[in-house]
Each structure stands twice: as C-alpha cells, then as structure tokens.
Design a protein around this motif. Structure first.
Motif, PDB file in Angstrom:
ATOM      1  N   SER A  27     -18.168 -96.930 -92.455  1.00 20.12           N
ATOM      2  CA  SER A  27     -18.562 -97.790 -91.240  1.00 20.12           C
ATOM      3  C   SER A  27     -19.564 -97.099 -90.352  1.00 20.12           C
ATOM      4  O   SER A  27     -19.603 -95.673 -90.034  1.00 20.12           O
ATOM      5  N   PHE A  28     -20.566 -97.613 -89.987  1.00 23.10           N
ATOM      6  CA  PHE A  28     -21.675 -97.052 -89.184  1.00 23.10           C
ATOM      7  C   PHE A  28     -22.741 -98.166 -88.659  1.00 23.10           C
ATOM      8  O   PHE A  28     -22.679 -99.388 -89.123  1.00 23.10           O
ATOM      9  N   GLU A  29     -23.650 -97.698 -87.808  1.00 27.22           N
ATOM     10  CA  GLU A  29     -24.659 -98.630 -87.380  1.00 27.22           C
ATOM     11  C   GLU A  29     -25.783 -98.067 -87.488  1.00 27.22           C
ATOM     12  O   GLU A  29     -26.023 -97.118 -87.053  1.00 27.22           O
ATOM     13  N   VAL A  30     -26.946 -98.769 -87.723  1.00 25.90           N
ATOM     14  CA  VAL A  30     -28.379 -98.258 -87.653  1.00 25.90           C
ATOM     15  C   VAL A  30     -29.212 -98.996 -86.319  1.00 25.90           C
ATOM     16  O   VAL A  30     -29.190-100.274 -86.330  1.00 25.90           O
ATOM     17  N   ARG A  31     -29.810 -98.071 -85.608  1.00 30.37           N
ATOM     18  CA  ARG A  31     -30.497 -98.770 -84.436  1.00 30.37           C
ATOM     19  C   ARG A  31     -32.001 -99.168 -84.554  1.00 30.37           C
ATOM     20  O   ARG A  31     -32.562 -98.309 -85.439  1.00 30.37           O
ATOM     21  N   ARG A  32     -32.372-100.039 -84.195  1.00 30.63           N
ATOM     22  CA  ARG A  32     -33.596-100.649 -84.334  1.00 30.63           C
ATOM     23  C   ARG A  32     -34.662 -99.502 -83.772  1.00 30.63           C
ATOM     24  O   ARG A  32     -34.675 -98.874 -82.866  1.00 30.63           O
ATOM     25  N   GLY A  33     -35.592 -99.111 -84.777  1.00 32.37           N
ATOM     26  CA  GLY A  33     -36.689 -98.303 -84.558  1.00 32.37           C
ATOM     27  C   GLY A  33     -36.494 -96.808 -85.039  1.00 32.37           C
ATOM     28  O   GLY A  33     -37.415 -95.637 -84.636  1.00 32.37           O
ATOM     29  N   GLU A  34     -35.192 -96.266 -85.268  1.00 37.27           N
ATOM     30  CA  GLU A  34     -34.916 -95.058 -85.748  1.00 37.27           C
ATOM     31  C   GLU A  34     -35.094 -94.765 -87.064  1.00 37.27           C
ATOM     32  O   GLU A  34     -35.310 -95.407 -88.036  1.00 37.27           O
ATOM     33  N   THR A 195     -41.201 -99.211 -87.056  1.00 35.97           N
ATOM     34  CA  THR A 195     -40.356 -99.720 -88.342  1.00 35.97           C
ATOM     35  C   THR A 195     -39.217 -98.773 -88.165  1.00 35.97           C
ATOM     36  O   THR A 195     -39.229 -97.523 -88.072  1.00 35.97           O
ATOM     37  N   THR A 196     -37.887 -99.336 -88.615  1.00 37.12           N
ATOM     38  CA  THR A 196     -36.626 -98.729 -88.873  1.00 37.12           C
ATOM     39  C   THR A 196     -36.679 -98.254 -90.260  1.00 37.12           C
ATOM     40  O   THR A 196     -37.043 -98.813 -91.066  1.00 37.12           O
ATOM     41  N   PHE A 197     -36.229 -97.002 -90.490  1.00 35.60           N
ATOM     42  CA  PHE A 197     -36.358 -96.310 -91.525  1.00 35.60           C
ATOM     43  C   PHE A 197     -34.891 -95.845 -91.875  1.00 35.60           C
ATOM     44  O   PHE A 197     -34.012 -95.204 -91.054  1.00 35.60           O
ATOM     45  N   VAL A 198     -34.379 -96.193 -93.193  1.00 36.55           N
ATOM     46  CA  VAL A 198     -33.216 -95.600 -93.769  1.00 36.55           C
ATOM     47  C   VAL A 198     -33.260 -94.751 -94.996  1.00 36.55           C
ATOM     48  O   VAL A 198     -34.108 -95.238 -95.923  1.00 36.55           O
ATOM     49  N   VAL A 199     -33.295 -93.802 -94.705  1.00 39.04           N
ATOM     50  CA  VAL A 199     -33.447 -92.815 -95.705  1.00 39.04           C
ATOM     51  C   VAL A 199     -32.219 -92.076 -96.582  1.00 39.04           C
ATOM     52  O   VAL A 199     -31.577 -91.474 -95.957  1.00 39.04           O
ATOM     53  N   VAL A 200     -32.161 -92.119 -97.787  1.00 36.67           N
ATOM     54  CA  VAL A 200     -31.107 -91.580 -98.783  1.00 36.67           C
ATOM     55  C   VAL A 200     -31.642 -90.150 -99.310  1.00 36.67           C
ATOM     56  O   VAL A 200     -32.717 -90.263 -99.903  1.00 36.67           O
ATOM     57  N   THR A 201     -31.182 -89.209 -98.993  1.00 34.56           N
ATOM     58  CA  THR A 201     -31.660 -87.944 -99.474  1.00 34.56           C
ATOM     59  C   THR A 201     -30.570 -86.862 -99.413  1.00 34.56           C
ATOM     60  O   THR A 201     -29.392 -87.009 -98.790  1.00 34.56           O
ATOM     61  N   HIS A 202     -30.795 -85.774-100.048  1.00 32.64           N
ATOM     62  CA  HIS A 202     -29.644 -84.637-100.284  1.00 32.64           C
ATOM     63  C   HIS A 202     -30.730 -83.427 -99.635  1.00 32.64           C
ATOM     64  O   HIS A 202     -30.187 -82.356 -99.769  1.00 32.64           O
ATOM     65  N   GLU A 203     -31.886 -83.475 -99.471  1.00 39.17           N
ATOM     66  CA  GLU A 203     -32.943 -82.478 -99.138  1.00 39.17           C
ATOM     67  C   GLU A 203     -32.824 -81.994 -97.608  1.00 39.17           C
ATOM     68  O   GLU A 203     -33.389 -82.865 -96.918  1.00 39.17           O
ATOM     69  N   LEU A 204     -32.024 -80.925 -97.441  1.00 42.56           N
ATOM     70  CA  LEU A 204     -31.725 -80.490 -96.171  1.00 42.56           C
ATOM     71  C   LEU A 204     -33.118 -80.415 -95.135  1.00 42.56           C
ATOM     72  O   LEU A 204     -32.706 -80.728 -94.072  1.00 42.56           O
ATOM     73  N   GLN A 205     -33.858 -79.589 -95.712  1.00 46.30           N
ATOM     74  CA  GLN A 205     -35.096 -79.631 -94.810  1.00 46.30           C
ATOM     75  C   GLN A 205     -35.569 -80.723 -94.362  1.00 46.30           C
ATOM     76  O   GLN A 205     -36.140 -81.081 -93.154  1.00 46.30           O
ATOM     77  N   SER A 206     -35.668 -81.973 -95.275  1.00 42.71           N
ATOM     78  CA  SER A 206     -36.279 -83.329 -94.734  1.00 42.71           C
ATOM     79  C   SER A 206     -35.111 -83.949 -93.755  1.00 42.71           C
ATOM     80  O   SER A 206     -35.695 -84.479 -92.691  1.00 42.71           O
ATOM     81  N   ILE A 207     -33.762 -83.861 -93.944  1.00 42.50           N
ATOM     82  CA  ILE A 207     -33.051 -84.208 -93.331  1.00 42.50           C
ATOM     83  C   ILE A 207     -33.016 -83.668 -91.719  1.00 42.50           C
ATOM     84  O   ILE A 207     -32.947 -84.606 -90.879  1.00 42.50           O
TER      85      ILE A 207
END
Length: 253
Positions: A27-34, A195-207
């Motif tokens: 469970s989670f929510e994503v806010r507009r613009g983040e 734009t809202t971005f949802v990014v799937v990654t395991h790259e620590l530097q990018s996170i």
C-alpha cells in the motif's frame, strides 16, 4: 510536495502466480508532480508491481487506482483514453527497429490523435529535442547508443503529454556518466513539465539522486518493508535489510 494531491493509490496489493506468492499487502500513494521510486533487490517484484499499476496485470488482491481508475479493469475506448494519460519507458527502450526515432515518437500520435502527418512529425522532433536528441531524429535505433535509446524511449513515452511517466530500470546497463546524465534529464523534465514520474530501479546512485519518496520491496519479506525519502531511509532506518541496501553492505546469516 507534502500537500500535493495523490495521483496513484495502491491499496493492499498482492500478486501470486499459481502457488507462488510474489508480494502481499503493498500500500502506498504517489503525489502529483513528484518522482516516486520503487526499489529493491532482484526478484522482489518491482517490475511486476509496475505492470499492475499500468494495467497489464490484475492483482490477486487489493487494487491500484491510477488517475482514479483501475486500469486492468477498463475495456474498449475507456481503457484507450485512460492509457493515453500515462506513458511507459521499458528497460530496453522497446523502439521499433524499422522506424527512425522521429517515426517511433510519432507513432502514439498516429494511433491516438487526428493530427496530420506534418504536425505529428513536428511534435515528435520537439519531444526528441526535450531529451537532447533533436539532431538524431532520422537515425534508426540500431545506429544510436544505449543511453540515447533510453532517452528516445522517454521521448516516445512523452508523445501524448501524459500526466504520469513510468520508467522501468532507466539506468540499467549504462555507464556511470551516462546514468548520471539520464538522472539529470529526469529531474529536469519533472521540474519543467510537472509530470509525475514513477521509476522502478535498484540503482542506488539514481535512487538517491532523483527520488522524492520511495517504497522498498523485499523478496524474503514478500512485500514492502520501507517507505519514505531515500536519504532518510539510508541514514535513519532501523530495518537491517534497508540499511544493508542503502549502505551496500552484505547481510550476515
């Protein structure tokens, strides 16, 4: 950002394939613009969760509301209209090799709008310009680098001016300098387009570089083990798995 309205709501999502459970009660929510990051180690279900959010997989339990809709339940024109409000960049770019970059970016416009060809081409060139590929519009996917493929994939995902962009492992397979450039591009697009971005990654530097907030999935736990701002999780989490991930430590048995 804290006062922004939520644009995605995940409510108790679980998924299993046969007798194998991938994760439960997410469970989670994503806010507009983040810029929201879904992170975790290999095999924890990050890409599966992405497919649920964009309507490619129905969850076994719970529900995912994207722009107020459960995309997996929509059919016909209502589904097409909802999908036109989101964009997806897949890990390998998923460009059509027989089309040049401009034609790849224009393809969603051809399928979802009534724009004449000249207008589609002009808009496609503009989208490529946003990601720094304005001079490569007539090149084929096979003629450009991996980093350029990722940028072209983002340009195509932005073709219809979506409210949400989903990026699947955007930094995977890139060298550190190219990866940092892509992170900078994502932050610039977020700031300049809203734009809202949802990014799937395991790259620590990018996170740590791009994430406003994140959730962390864990294979052993079978679900979500942390949520918050990446740097706060790195510095203050009391979960040993979370600490090990952010500090690049080997977990002891």
């Amino acid at each position: 950002m804290a006062e922004a309205a939520s644009i995605i709501q995940a409510e108790g999502i679980g998924i299993r394939f046969g007798s194998r459970s991938i994760f439960n009660d997410v469970s989670f929510e994503v806010r507009r613009g983040e810029i929201f990051v879904i992170l975790g180690g290999s095999g924890c279900g990050k890409s599966t969760l992405l497919k649920i959010l964009i309507g490619l997989l129905p969850p076994t339990s719970g529900r995912a509301l994207v722009l107020g809709e459960e995309l997996a339940r929509l059919r016909g024109q209502k589904r097409r209209d909802a999908l036109a409000r989101i964009g997806v960049m897949w890990q390998q770019g998923a460009l059509l090799g027989s089309l040049n970059l401009m034609q790849n970016v224009a393809l969603p416009m051809e399928q979802h709008t009534q724009l004449p060809p000249a207008a589609r081409d002009a808009l496609a060139r503009a989208k490529l310009g946003l990601v720094g590929l304005g001079d490569a519009a007539t090149r084929l996917p096979a003629e450009i680098s991996g980093g350029m493929l990722k940028r072209a994939g983002i340009a195509r995902a932005m073709a219809l001016d979506p409210e949400i962009l989903f990026l699947d492992e955007p930094s995977a397979g890139l060298d550190p300098i190219t990866s940092a450039g892509l992170d900078a591009l994502i932050m610039t697009l977020s700031r300049e387009t809203g734009t809202t971005f949802v990014v799937v990654t395991h790259e620590l530097q990018s996170i740590l570089a791009i994430g406003d907030r994140c959730i962390m999935l864990d294979k052993e736990a079978g679900g979500m083990i942390a949520t918050g701002k990446p740097k706060e999780l790195r510095d203050h989490s009391d979960n040993p798995t979370v600490r090990a991930f952010f500090r690049r430590e080997v977990m002891r048995a």
